[in-house]
Design a protein around this motif. Structure first.
Motif, mmCIF file in Angstrom:
data_model
loop_
_atom_site.group_PDB
_atom_site.id
_atom_site.type_symbol
_atom_site.label_atom_id
_atom_site.label_comp_id
_atom_site.label_asym_id
_atom_site.label_seq_id
_atom_site.Cartn_x
_atom_site.Cartn_y
_atom_site.Cartn_z
ATOM 1 N N GLU A 1 0.838 -1.191 0.000
ATOM 2 C CA GLU A 1 0.000 0.000 0.000
ATOM 3 C C GLU A 1 0.881 1.252 0.000
ATOM 4 O O GLU A 1 2.048 1.200 0.413
ATOM 5 C CB GLU A 1 -0.923 0.007 1.223
ATOM 6 N N PRO A 2 0.334 2.391 -0.453
ATOM 7 C CA PRO A 2 1.140 3.624 -0.532
ATOM 8 C C PRO A 2 1.775 4.049 0.786
ATOM 9 O O PRO A 2 2.811 4.721 0.787
ATOM 10 C CB PRO A 2 0.136 4.663 -1.040
ATOM 11 N N GLN A 3 1.164 3.687 1.916
ATOM 12 C CA GLN A 3 1.720 4.091 3.205
ATOM 13 C C GLN A 3 2.709 3.078 3.773
ATOM 14 O O GLN A 3 3.359 3.333 4.799
ATOM 15 C CB GLN A 3 0.588 4.317 4.219
ATOM 16 N N ASP A 4 2.865 1.931 3.130
ATOM 17 C CA ASP A 4 3.743 0.883 3.655
ATOM 18 C C ASP A 4 5.221 1.214 3.440
ATOM 19 O O ASP A 4 5.592 1.902 2.487
ATOM 20 C CB ASP A 4 3.446 -0.457 2.953
ATOM 21 N N ILE A 5 6.046 0.698 4.348
ATOM 22 C CA ILE A 5 7.497 0.747 4.138
ATOM 23 C C ILE A 5 7.833 -0.189 2.979
ATOM 24 O O ILE A 5 7.336 -1.310 2.906
ATOM 25 C CB ILE A 5 8.247 0.312 5.412
ATOM 26 N N ILE B 1 5.262 -6.848 -12.669
ATOM 27 C CA ILE B 1 5.535 -5.434 -12.397
ATOM 28 C C ILE B 1 4.490 -4.950 -11.414
ATOM 29 O O ILE B 1 3.290 -5.189 -11.593
ATOM 30 C CB ILE B 1 5.492 -4.629 -13.708
ATOM 31 N N MET B 2 4.930 -4.305 -10.358
ATOM 32 C CA MET B 2 4.021 -3.881 -9.295
ATOM 33 C C MET B 2 2.997 -2.882 -9.827
ATOM 34 O O MET B 2 3.335 -1.984 -10.607
ATOM 35 C CB MET B 2 4.807 -3.269 -8.145
ATOM 36 N N PRO B 3 1.743 -3.020 -9.416
ATOM 37 C CA PRO B 3 0.685 -2.147 -9.938
ATOM 38 C C PRO B 3 0.787 -0.727 -9.396
ATOM 39 O O PRO B 3 1.444 -0.465 -8.377
ATOM 40 C CB PRO B 3 -0.594 -2.830 -9.437
ATOM 41 N N ALA B 4 0.111 0.190 -10.086
ATOM 42 C CA ALA B 4 0.123 1.602 -9.669
ATOM 43 C C ALA B 4 -0.450 1.786 -8.277
ATOM 44 O O ALA B 4 -0.095 2.726 -7.562
ATOM 45 C CB ALA B 4 -0.651 2.433 -10.691
ATOM 46 N N SER B 5 -1.329 0.874 -7.855
ATOM 47 C CA SER B 5 -1.958 0.991 -6.534
ATOM 48 C C SER B 5 -0.966 0.860 -5.389
ATOM 49 O O SER B 5 -1.268 1.237 -4.258
ATOM 50 C CB SER B 5 -3.049 -0.081 -6.388
ATOM 51 N N GLY C 1 1.653 2.577 -5.160
ATOM 52 C CA GLY C 1 2.156 3.923 -4.896
ATOM 53 C C GLY C 1 3.657 4.075 -5.084
ATOM 54 O O GLY C 1 4.239 5.066 -4.611
ATOM 55 N N LEU C 2 4.293 3.142 -5.750
ATOM 56 C CA LEU C 2 5.737 3.237 -5.955
ATOM 57 C C LEU C 2 6.050 4.242 -7.054
ATOM 58 O O LEU C 2 5.383 4.265 -8.088
ATOM 59 C CB LEU C 2 6.301 1.867 -6.331
ATOM 60 N N ARG D 1 12.895 11.055 -2.810
ATOM 61 C CA ARG D 1 12.252 12.249 -3.371
ATOM 62 C C ARG D 1 10.734 12.187 -3.249
ATOM 63 O O ARG D 1 10.077 13.229 -3.144
ATOM 64 C CB ARG D 1 12.664 12.420 -4.843
ATOM 65 N N ALA D 2 10.196 10.981 -3.232
ATOM 66 C CA ALA D 2 8.746 10.823 -3.083
ATOM 67 C C ALA D 2 8.330 10.799 -1.614
ATOM 68 O O ALA D 2 7.129 10.698 -1.311
ATOM 69 C CB ALA D 2 8.295 9.538 -3.768
ATOM 70 N N GLY D 3 9.293 10.869 -0.715
ATOM 71 C CA GLY D 3 8.974 10.834 0.708
ATOM 72 C C GLY D 3 8.531 9.465 1.181
ATOM 73 O O GLY D 3 7.821 9.349 2.186
ATOM 74 N N ARG D 4 8.963 8.436 0.496
ATOM 75 C CA ARG D 4 8.540 7.069 0.820
ATOM 76 C C ARG D 4 9.610 6.385 1.668
ATOM 77 O O ARG D 4 10.801 6.392 1.328
ATOM 78 C CB ARG D 4 8.308 6.288 -0.481
#
Length: 279
Positions: free
Chosen positions: A173-177, A240-244, A246-247, A199-202
């Motif tokens: 998920e977008p909030q996951d490490i 390939i990891m999906p857009a969901s 958040g990478l 740069r994406a703050g991830r």
């Protein structure tokens, strides 16, 4: 006793189990296929193929003949290449990034060896930046490596897109490490991945570090995390990891050939052209 042309037809038939597909693959007529098989059976004095209206299969003797055919044809091809191939000789010290072995490179090297049997090739497999340093130090004659587009030197073989790769079941998920499987530094793909994440703050952490592509793929298949690969190198059992997830986008990577200007030109150009011609 056994004609190479007949052996090649029979070996193709053993792979396709179809007279029609064998004829198509070899660009000959179906009656010619039947004729080659019949002549080979006569030479062997054995029944090699069982054929009815529904299927084609090999007899036990046919299975044995297929094994002999591979050996005989391999020796025949090597002899032909030796006596009709290039008289080029010498030593060629070639380096390749290990993940590029997932491309057509092994086949290209095998064909190159058959065409130029008098060239002694020394193959070094390592990370791209290590190979580039060894080239600059004069220890290699030609390297096939990955470089970031703004750092590319040498001849461009292909520009590819970098992608985040994982198991189909990997949930991110977008909030996951981000759990990263990567090469140790220095590594263009690792530097690119950590740069775009920061740069994406991830937030990210390295869950596995390995020096070989097989180690990277084994860790991904074990579900230890995601990695970065050129899109053309993604194995069929990974995705390939999906857009969901958040990478962030990773950009491009260049597959390049860089040569040592002090190396003997003829062997270097011959291998470089072989690689460029197949990519």
């Amino acid at each position: 006793m056994f004609e190479p042309t007949q052996l090649r037809t029979f070996l193709t038939l053993s792979e396709t189990l179809s007279f029609t597909r064998t004829a198509d693959r070899l660009s000959i007529s179906q009656p010619t296929v039947s004729q080659h098989v019949a002549r080979l059976e006569k030479a062997a004095n054995r029944r090699l193929v069982l054929r009815d209206t529904h299927a084609v299969s090999l007899t036990d003797n046919g299975q044995a003949m297929a094994g002999f055919a591979r050996t005989i044809l391999a020796a025949h091809d090597q002899a032909t290449a030796y006596f009709t191939g290039s008289a080029m000789s010498g030593r060629l010290r070639f380096g390749a990034a290990d993940d590029l072995a997932l491309t057509q490179l092994p086949r290209i090297l095998r064909e190159f060896r058959q065409l130029h049997p008098r060239i002694t090739m020394e193959l070094t497999v390592a990370q791209s930046l290590v190979l580039h340093r060894r080239l600059l130090a004069g220890h290699l004659d030609l390297v096939f490596i990955k470089q970031l587009p703004d750092e590319t030197t040498g001849r461009l073989v292909r520009r590819d897109r970098l992608a985040w790769v994982g198991l189909e079941s990997t949930a991110l998920e977008p909030q996951d490490i981000v759990p990263m499987i990567t090469y140790p530094n220095p590594s263009p793909s690792r530097n690119t991945a950590t740069g775009v994440l920061e740069r994406a703050g991830r937030t990210w952490r390295v869950t596995c570090t390995t020096r070989e592509i097989h180690g990277v793929l084994a860790a991904v298949r074990a579900g230890l995390g995601v990695t970065v690969l050129a899109q053309s190198l993604v194995p069929s059992d990974l995705v390939i990891m999906p857009a969901s997830s958040g990478l962030p986008e990773l950009g491009d990577i260049d597959l390049t050939l860089v040569d040592n200007p002090r190396a003997a030109r003829e062997p270097v150009e011959a291998l470089a052209n072989a690689i460029l011609g197949r990519h």
